[in-house]
Design an enzyme around this catalytic site. Structure first.
Site, mmCIF file in Angstrom:
data_model
loop_
_atom_site.group_PDB
_atom_site.id
_atom_site.type_symbol
_atom_site.label_atom_id
_atom_site.label_comp_id
_atom_site.label_asym_id
_atom_site.label_seq_id
_atom_site.Cartn_x
_atom_site.Cartn_y
_atom_site.Cartn_z
ATOM 1 N N HIS A 1 0.847 -1.198 0.000
ATOM 2 C CA HIS A 1 0.000 0.000 0.000
ATOM 3 C C HIS A 1 0.880 1.245 0.000
ATOM 4 C CE1 HIS A 1 -3.892 -1.877 0.859
ATOM 5 N NE2 HIS A 1 -3.200 -2.754 1.587
ATOM 6 N N THR B 1 13.193 -8.417 3.087
ATOM 7 C CA THR B 1 12.779 -7.219 2.354
ATOM 8 C C THR B 1 13.574 -7.008 1.069
ATOM 9 O OG1 THR B 1 14.314 -5.833 3.606
ATOM 10 C CG2 THR B 1 12.073 -6.061 4.488
#
Length: 156
Positions: A67, A118
């Site tokens: 998002h 990540t």
């Protein structure tokens, strides 16, 4: 499992899925994949691909979307992006590992319990931590441990 049009879930032969696993496609699992209890895999629009004979420990999470956080817009109106996640073959993700969108984990990698991945992971890497970082190489991990044991025995 939650499949809907254009969000297929493909499960390869000989694969196993544990209790309370949440799968939301698109997801492709090659043959021999094992997903332990309570894993959560969200395919976003670009999907999650899991290679042959890979193992996911209990409670692993993968989210192949993200998002936006533009300060000019409320969180509920942010755009969603998706790059997808690829997990290579013969990998092992320990319990409670989290993998974020856009990550590619190379073949034969091992990710330690609780790590947050990540960034891309090289083939054969042993990773741990938050954010995950390389702590070893699977090809030399056993000999490293054996050497440490031998050194400890020599001290005794």
């Amino acid at each position: 499992m939650f499949a809907e049009p254009s969000r297929d879930i493909v499960i390869g032969s000989g694969s196993h899925i544990g209790a309370d696993v949440y799968l939301h496609g698109p997801i492709t699992m090659e043959e021999g994949v094992a997903i332990n209890a309570r894993c959560h895999i969200e395919g976003g629009s670009e999907g999650v691909r899991i290679g042959k004979n890979t193992r996911l420990g209990p409670g692993c999470s993968m989210f192949a979307f993200n998002h936006g956080i533009d300060p000019d817009f409320d969180i509920c109106t942010q755009r969603v992006s998706s790059e997808g996640i690829t997990i290579g073959q013969d990998c092992w993700l320990g319990a409670s590992v989290c993998v974020t969108d856009g990550v590619c984990i190379g073949d034969h990698a091992v990710i330690g319990m609780g790590a947050v991945v990540t960034r891309d992971v090289p083939e054969w890497a042993v990773m741990g931590g938050n954010p995950a970082h390389q702590i070893g190489d699977r090809r030399t991990w056993a000999s490293r441990k054996s050497s440490a044991s031998e050194e400890n025995e020599a001290v005794l």
